[in-house]
Every structure is written in structure tokens, then in C-alpha cells.
Design an enzyme around this catalytic site. Structure first.
Site, short mmCIF file in Angstrom:
data_model
loop_
_atom_site.label_atom_id
_atom_site.label_comp_id
_atom_site.label_asym_id
_atom_site.label_seq_id
_atom_site.Cartn_x
_atom_site.Cartn_y
_atom_site.Cartn_z
N ARG A 80 1.89 -9.38 -6.63
CA ARG A 80 3.07 -10.03 -6.64
C ARG A 80 3.67 -10.65 -7.96
NH1 ARG A 80 3.43 -11.09 -0.24
NH2 ARG A 80 4.27 -9.11 0.36
N LYS B 250 1.71 0.67 16.75
CA LYS B 250 2.57 0.98 17.80
C LYS B 250 3.58 2.02 17.45
CE LYS B 250 1.96 -3.25 20.09
NZ LYS B 250 2.45 -5.04 20.15
#
Ligand code: AMP
Length: 417
Positions: free
Chosen positions: A34, A217
Site C-alpha cells: 500500500r 459465504k
């Protein structure tokens, strides 16, 4: 205004970056991606003869000072990356003097913005159900504006280069932009690259378009799955989601991860894909394990016939071939979420096969975008990050952008809010 068209000579620029880098227990940076990502923007400003005020969040201090999340820990790494000394302002809301004293070519790093609750603008210590919540929220929004105004007062120009937080309307990512006119606010280079990559996927689709959605999920991915259904030719759903689909279709999934309250949703997705002519590709076989650990015993079985006490942790060999076919022929590819528990080497083969197929398609001219935390960790683990077209730094921000949502951080600069 664009960063390339602006001459920063003699100006002070306040730049929102995402320096939320992972630290080890001694406060040492374990991955500086980053920081490196923001360098082109920061270096351009310094090369023009501007002064830099750099601001970021780190972690989730929830509006309180937390020394473990102090940006002072990364000051030296930023200085090394920039090749110049970096001053530090230990209170981001009281840095006016330090900012005023900055000379061209100098750099000031502000302390973690999220040490102030005003950064996120959410009332603290009060429940959403509390009757006083709305008033507290309103008051906090006012305080957020004041906080943003203080940050804005340090500089002549505002640059947002933090794509990872562009989907949040925080003081430093969006509200601050209101205190600069259109000629004095702009996206940084990293942000421009991210926006272009998303544009490439959304408006420049070369077909076939294959999306691979994995992860744990269905519930967290449903928004993007429904949205992609409008756009893609092939939709591969893998990872933990597999077992919700398998159970919904009458399969036995053992103790695999499965959302029992999402079985209808899974059937809905299958029906929708059929109605829209989208080729929905689901796993047929899996590597089942008798424990959730790397050295568990394994067996290959149908995703619909997993023995009691066993759980599917990766896709099987037939599925690898099936997925590779849908990927290799594609001209546009989006990958979000691993095909299995790739953190365990013994269950990383499926994700590796997906990555290899994407690399091959990219070599044959496809545009491939990999984004969202874990798939980025995947391509990094396999050393393949430079063999795909674009690796996004954004997790939630990337998915929201692809869902077609306007990101507050971008809208605040472009004025289309
Ligand atoms: P997400 O954050 O939803 O993108 O999910 C990423 C996580 O899903 C990773 O940590 C994977 O280990 C996990 N995952 C992928 N496949 C499975 C699986 N079959 N069973 C359990 N977890 C899985």
C-alpha cells in the site's frame, strides 16, 4: 482537475492515502504494497515542488487513541520509500502549525485519522435502537464537517489516492472535498488506475466475460452475484458457497460450511442464471477433509455426496478442468475470492488452477482483474500478480464499484454525488 494537469509548485497538498499496512507484533511492516502503491502520486507532488501532508487511517481504533495503531510506526518506512525526511504530526486535528511551516519538497505525516470518531462520523457509545441515536448522529455529522474543515485548512489542494476506503463517506475521503473547488481537488494516480480498471470491466466488456466468485459465504457476495448476472457470460461460483448450492439441490454436504438459511437464495440464483442465459458453473467434485487443518485426511468426492463428519475444503480435479475451460476462452475476467481454503497449502490447488487459467487467458489477450483481499493474497502467494492485467487494492470498494454503486470518495471529487 486531474493530477497530471496540476502543477503543485509552491502549493501544499493534503493527500489521503491508504497506509493501513499490516504490522507484526513489534510494529514492523509485513507487507508494504500500500505504501508503494501511493508513491507515484506522492513523488509527482514533490517533484513539482509541492509540500506534502499525508493522511491515512490504520486499523479500527474506533475513535480512540491507540498507540498500537499509531502511524508513527511507519514514518521511517515512508521516508525510505520517498527518499526524503518525513515529519510527524502526533495529533491530526492539531497540525496547523506544522503544516504552515512546511516548505516545498517537505513531507508531514499526520497521526491516524481514526483516533477521532469524527473521521468515520458515526456516533460512539450509543446504540442504534436508542431514541437519542438520531440526534447523536446529526451532531456527529456536524462534528465531522468541522473535522474535515480543519484538515482542509492545512492545504491548498486535496488529492484522494485511497481506493480501499473510497466506498466510505468519511471526513478525509469525501467530506473534505467540499472545502476545495473543482480545480483544487483530484484523484491520485492509484485511484485513477483503479477507476480505469473498473471501467474496463464494466463499459468495455469483450466477450466472453467470465467472473469467478469464491470465498466463504453466499450472503456476503449476493449483491455482486446478482449484479454480475446482468453482465457475464460465465459465472463460476466456488469456495465455501459451493456447499450451500449443493445442499439446496438435495446434496449431502457433511460438515462443510453451509448457510442453511440461504438454500432458497441459491435455487433462485440457479433459476435466474437459466432465465438470463448465463452459464452458471458450479463445482462437481471436491477435496473433502476430516478436519479443518492442513494435514487432515482427504478424499475426492462429489460435492453432493460428502460423508458425515467430512467437509469440502477445495475443488476437485474434474472441477478444476471445468473451471479452466470457462476461464481460458474468456476475453474479460473478474476474480474475487478463493476456490478453497488456500491458506492451507494442501487445499490451495484449486485456487492455483483458477489462477493459472487466468494467467493463460491473459497471455492470450484477455483483460483480467483480480480484487478483493483474499484473491489478491492468492495471486501473491502463487507469485502470479504480474501475470494478470490488474490487481486491485480495493476489497469492499472494488465490489461496490462493480456492483455499479457510486463510490462517495470518487463522487466527492468528480461532483456527481
Ligand atoms: P471471503 O472473505 O468471503 O472472500 O472468504 C475468504 C475465505 O473463504 C478464505 O479465508 C478461505 O479460506 C475461505 N474458504 C474458501 N473455501 C472454503 C471452504 N470450502 N470451506 C471453508 N472456507 C473456505
Amino acid at each position: 482537475m486531474t493530477i497530471d494537469n496540476f502543477n503543485f509548485s509552491g502549493k501544499k497538498a493534503i493527500v489521503r492515502v491508504d497506509f493501513n499496512v499490516p504490522l507484526d507484533e513489534n510494529g514492523h511492516i509485513t507487507d508494504d504494497t500500500r505504501i508503494r502503491g501511493a508513491l507515484p502520486t506522492l513523488k509527482k507532488i514533490l517533484a513539482d515542488g509541492g509540500a506534502l501532508i499525508v493522511m491515512s487511517h490504520m486499523g479500527k481504533p474506533k475513535g480512540k487513541v491507540n498507540p498500537k495503531l499509531s502511524l508513527s510506526q511507519i514514518k521511517d518506512a515512508v521516508a525510505t520509500a520517498l527518499g526524503t525526511e518525513v515529519k510527524f504530526a502526533p495529533d491530526c486535528a492539531k497540525a496547523a502549525d506544522a503544516a504552515a511551516a512546511l516548505k516545498p519538497g517537505e513531507v508531514l505525516l499526520l497521526e491516524n485519522l481514526r483516533f477521532y470518531p469524527e473521521e468515520e462520523g458515526k456516533p460512539v457509545g450509543i446504540d442504534k435502537e436508542d431514541p437519542a441515536y438520531d440526534a447523536a448522529k446529526k451532531e456527529m455529522k456536524e462534528r465531522q464537517k468541522e473535522f474535515a474543515k480543519t484538515l482542509a485548512s492545512y492545504a491548498d489542494v486535496y488529492v484522494n489516492d485511497a481506493f480501499g476506503t473510497a466506498h466510505r463517506r468519511h471526513a478525509s475521503t469525501a467530506v473534505i472535498a467540499d472545502f476545495f473547488d473543482a480545480d483544487h481537488k483530484m484523484l491520485g494516480y492509484l485511484m485513477e488506475k483503479e477507476v480505469n480498471a473498473v471501467d474496463n470491466i464494466l463499459s468495455n466488456i469483450r466477450r466472453p466475460f467470465t467472473a469467478i466468485m469464491g470465498g466463504s459465504k453466499v450472503s456476503t457476495k449476493i449483491g455482486i452475484i446478482e449484479n454480475l448476472m446482468e453482465k457475464v457470460d460465465n459465472l463460476i461460483l466456488c469456495g465455501g458457497m459451493t456447499y450451500t448450492f449443493a445442499k439446496a439441490q438435495g446434496g449431502k454436504v457433511g460438515k462443510s460450511i453451509c448457510e442453511d438459511d440461504k438454500l432458497d437464495l441459491a435455487l433462485d440464483i440457479i433459476a435466474k442464471a437459466k432465465a438470463k442465459g448465463v452459464n452458471l458453473v458450479l463445482a462437481t467434485d471436491c477435496v473433502a477433509a476430516d478436519d479443518f487443518k492442513n494435514d487432515a485426511n482427504t478424499q475426492i468426492c462429489s460435492v453432493k455426496d460428502i460423508p458425515e463428519g467430512w467437509e469440502g475444503l477445495d475443488i476437485g480435479p474434474d472441477t478444476m478442468k471445468l473451471f479452466a475451460e470457462a476461464i481460458k476462452g474468456a476475453k474479460t475476467i473478474l476474480w474475487n475470492g478463493p476456490a478453497g481454503v488456500f491458506e492451507f497449502d494442501n487445499f490451495a490447488k484449486g485456487s492455483r488452477a483458477v489462477a493459472d487459467a487466468i494467467v493463460e487467458a491473459t497471455a492470450n489477450g484477455a483483460f483480467s482483474l483480480v480484487g478483493g483481499g483474499d484473491s489478491v493474497a492468492c495471486v501473491n502467494k502463487f507469485g502470479l500478480a504480474d501475470k494478470v492485467s490488474y490487481v486491485s487494492t480495493g476489497g469492499g470498494a472494488l465490489l461496490e464499484a462493480i456492483e455499479g454503486k457510486v463510490l462517495p470518495g470518487i463522487a466527492a471529487i468528480r461532483g456527481d454525488k
